[in-house]
Design an enzyme around this catalytic site. Structure first.
Site, PDB file in Angstrom:
ATOM      1  N   CYS A   1      -3.680 -13.727  -4.028  1.00  0.00           N
ATOM      2  CA  CYS A   1      -3.377 -14.289  -2.700  1.00  0.00           C
ATOM      3  C   CYS A   1      -3.817 -15.752  -2.664  1.00  0.00           C
ATOM      4  CB  CYS A   1      -4.052 -13.476  -1.601  1.00  0.00           C
ATOM      5  SG  CYS A   1      -5.825 -13.394  -1.744  1.00  0.00           S
TER       6      CYS A   1
ATOM      7  N   ASP B   1      -6.687  -6.201  -6.418  1.00  0.00           N
ATOM      8  CA  ASP B   1      -6.339  -6.993  -5.224  1.00  0.00           C
ATOM      9  C   ASP B   1      -7.529  -7.881  -4.841  1.00  0.00           C
ATOM     10  OD1 ASP B   1      -5.063  -7.978  -2.990  1.00  0.00           O
ATOM     11  OD2 ASP B   1      -5.472  -6.224  -1.740  1.00  0.00           O
TER      12      ASP B   1
ATOM     13  N   PHE C   1     -11.389  -3.894  -5.731  1.00  0.00           N
ATOM     14  CA  PHE C   1     -11.396  -4.722  -4.512  1.00  0.00           C
ATOM     15  C   PHE C   1     -10.744  -3.927  -3.378  1.00  0.00           C
ATOM     16  CE2 PHE C   1     -10.767  -7.446  -8.275  1.00  0.00           C
ATOM     17  CZ  PHE C   1     -11.891  -8.251  -8.236  1.00  0.00           C
TER      18      PHE C   1
ATOM     19  N   ARG D   1       0.848  -1.211   0.000  1.00  0.00           N
ATOM     20  CA  ARG D   1       0.000   0.000   0.000  1.00  0.00           C
ATOM     21  C   ARG D   1       0.873   1.247   0.000  1.00  0.00           C
ATOM     22  NH1 ARG D   1      -3.894  -3.144   3.425  1.00  0.00           N
ATOM     23  NH2 ARG D   1      -2.632  -2.895   5.279  1.00  0.00           N
TER      24      ARG D   1
ATOM     25  N   ASP E   1     -15.736  -1.827  -4.427  1.00  0.00           N
ATOM     26  CA  ASP E   1     -15.850  -3.053  -3.625  1.00  0.00           C
ATOM     27  C   ASP E   1     -17.316  -3.468  -3.584  1.00  0.00           C
ATOM     28  OD1 ASP E   1     -13.679  -4.420  -1.480  1.00  0.00           O
ATOM     29  OD2 ASP E   1     -15.779  -4.900  -1.076  1.00  0.00           O
ATOM     30  N   SER E   2     -17.543  -4.765  -3.361  1.00  0.00           N
ATOM     31  CA  SER E   2     -18.927  -5.242  -3.280  1.00  0.00           C
ATOM     32  C   SER E   2     -19.494  -5.075  -1.865  1.00  0.00           C
ATOM     33  CB  SER E   2     -18.990  -6.712  -3.696  1.00  0.00           C
ATOM     34  OG  SER E   2     -18.054  -7.453  -2.952  1.00  0.00           O
TER      35      SER E   2
END
Ligand code: SAH
Length: 393
Positions: free
Chosen positions: A337, A297, A225, A209, A247-248
């Protein structure tokens, strides 16, 4: 209690890998209590390791020690002390008050994750063995860190594989609030330890970040994300021209907005969008929107290698669309990830996304998880986060 391995199945233990699968052992004659400590013996009968036993899991045993030593409170005290010392070596406390204190197998305590958020510890126990020792480990954490409050976030699906119920609640001490600010580099972030993702924050992305923030200066950034805005906040703090965060999760976006205010950042440069990244990237493509920098991400698409093919398609899809939305000279910072997708496969996926998008791109940096998420040399699965910083030609 002794567990005998089948002939020739001791090889991974001799390489100090801590997992033993059900297929590698002789079925025991007696019932062995879930989480209890067993000796793992080679077919010939010699001692290989001392481990916890998980009767319901395909990973039937997880090694506590390869030495013939007692597994008791003092054993776990030594492990906790070494984990703390490793974070001191990494100078964690110089840059943040919040970091991973215990990272499972890589710190020699399979099944236990402990994240420190300022003066609260959040513990996650995921295996029969870690549940067996959980209360002792909680007491030892208090003794060794001097922190009084521990919140438990053992509410993850993998516990089902061990025959364990989800747990979410206070384990030790008192807490007046479950949402509070933490410090990371020179920024503040509100975390929700009771219902946030993971244990509340994606601590593993701390250094990435910061790096992304540096690169975002004077750029129009799209953060896909975004969760509670880790990358967005760093970008705004470092002079990004504009930031769109997607983002959701409405709860995550709410904390993102609060984090912008908490850091006195220019809200007029920021737009939150609640939605599905796969759909939004298509919408932006159709509208011919473009950006100087895009962050991808996503959540874990492939927990294990069996999901790799489907996951590869999803990674390729978003990376291809991102390459199209990038302006020439623009930066794509793209992560995976997924344990089931290794670094070389991930690079191939991103390369084929660029090819199909008809663009040329160069990798200028490789990124990984922060050093509070160490990787045991004998447990390569511990290295799960991989990132590429690509510049579009
Ligand atoms: N970059 C973040 C962490 C991202 S975690 C940080 O630094 O803190 C992945 C995020 O993706 C989660 O917040 C989750 O809510 C979100 N997510 C999952 N699937 C999604 C989708 N299809 N579209 C949009 N967001 C999604």
């Amino acid at each position: 209690m002794n567990i005998h391995l089948k002939p020739g199945r001791e090889k991974s233990l001799l390489r100090r890998h801590p997992w033993v699968f059900a297929s590698a052992i002789q079925p025991p004659d007696e019932v062995i209590a879930s989480g209890s400590t067993v000796d793992l013996l080679a077919h010939g009968g010699h001692f290989l390791a001392r481990a916890s036993y998980s009767p319901h899991s395909q990973i039937r045993a997880r090694v506590w020690t390869f030495d013939d030593e007692p597994v008791d409170r003092e054993f776990f005290r030594r492990k906790i002390k070494s984990a703390i010392a490793l974070r001191d070596t990494a100078h964690m406390t110089h840059v943040t008050d919040s970091y991973r204190l215990i990272h499972g197998e890589s710190d020699g305590i399979p099944g236990i994750v402990v994240d420190r958020y300022n003066d609260v510890l959040v513990l996650q126990s995921t295996t029969a063995g870690s549940d067996f020792w959980k209360e002792s480990i909680a007491d030892l954490l208090i003794e060794e860190t001097g922190i009084a409050a521990i919140y438990e976030r053992s509410d993850v699906d993998v516990r089902e594989l061990e025959g364990l119920q989800p747990i979410n609640g206070i384990l030790r001490g008192d807490l007046s609030s479950f949402i509070f600010p933490i410090h990371e580099h020179n920024l503040k972030f509100k975390v929700n330890i009771a219902s946030g993702h993971k244990t509340g924050f994606y601590l593993d992305q701390r250094e990435n970040r910061l790096r992304a923030g540096e690169l975002a200066k004077d750029r129009d950034m799209l953060n896909c994300f975004c969760y509670t805005g880790g990358f967005s906040i760093n970008a705004l703090a470092n002079g990004a021209k504009s930031v769109v965060s997607v983002d959701s999760s409405a709860d995550a976006l709410k904390l993102l907005e609060e984090n912008i205010a908490l850091n006195d950042l220019p809200a007029q440069k920021h737009t939150s969008i609640e939605g599905d990244v796969f759909q939004l990237l298509r919408k932006f493509r159709d509208e011919a929107r473009s950006f100087d920098m895009i962050i991808l991400d996503p959540p874990k698409f492939a927990p294990t290698a069996t999901h790799a093919e489907k996951a590869s398609r999803a990674y390729k899809d978003i990376n291809l669309l991102a390459f199209k939305l990038l302006r020439p000279g623009g930066i794509l910072i793209t992560f995976s990830c997924s344990g089931g997708v290794d670094a070389s496969l991930f690079q191939k996926i991103v390369a084929s996304a660029a090819l199909d998008a008809g663009v040329d791109a160069t990798i200028i940096e490789h990124l990984s998880q922060g050093n509070d998420h160490p990787v045991s040399l004998h447990f390569p699965e511990g290295a799960y986060l991989k990132g590429l910083v690509c510049v579009k030609g």
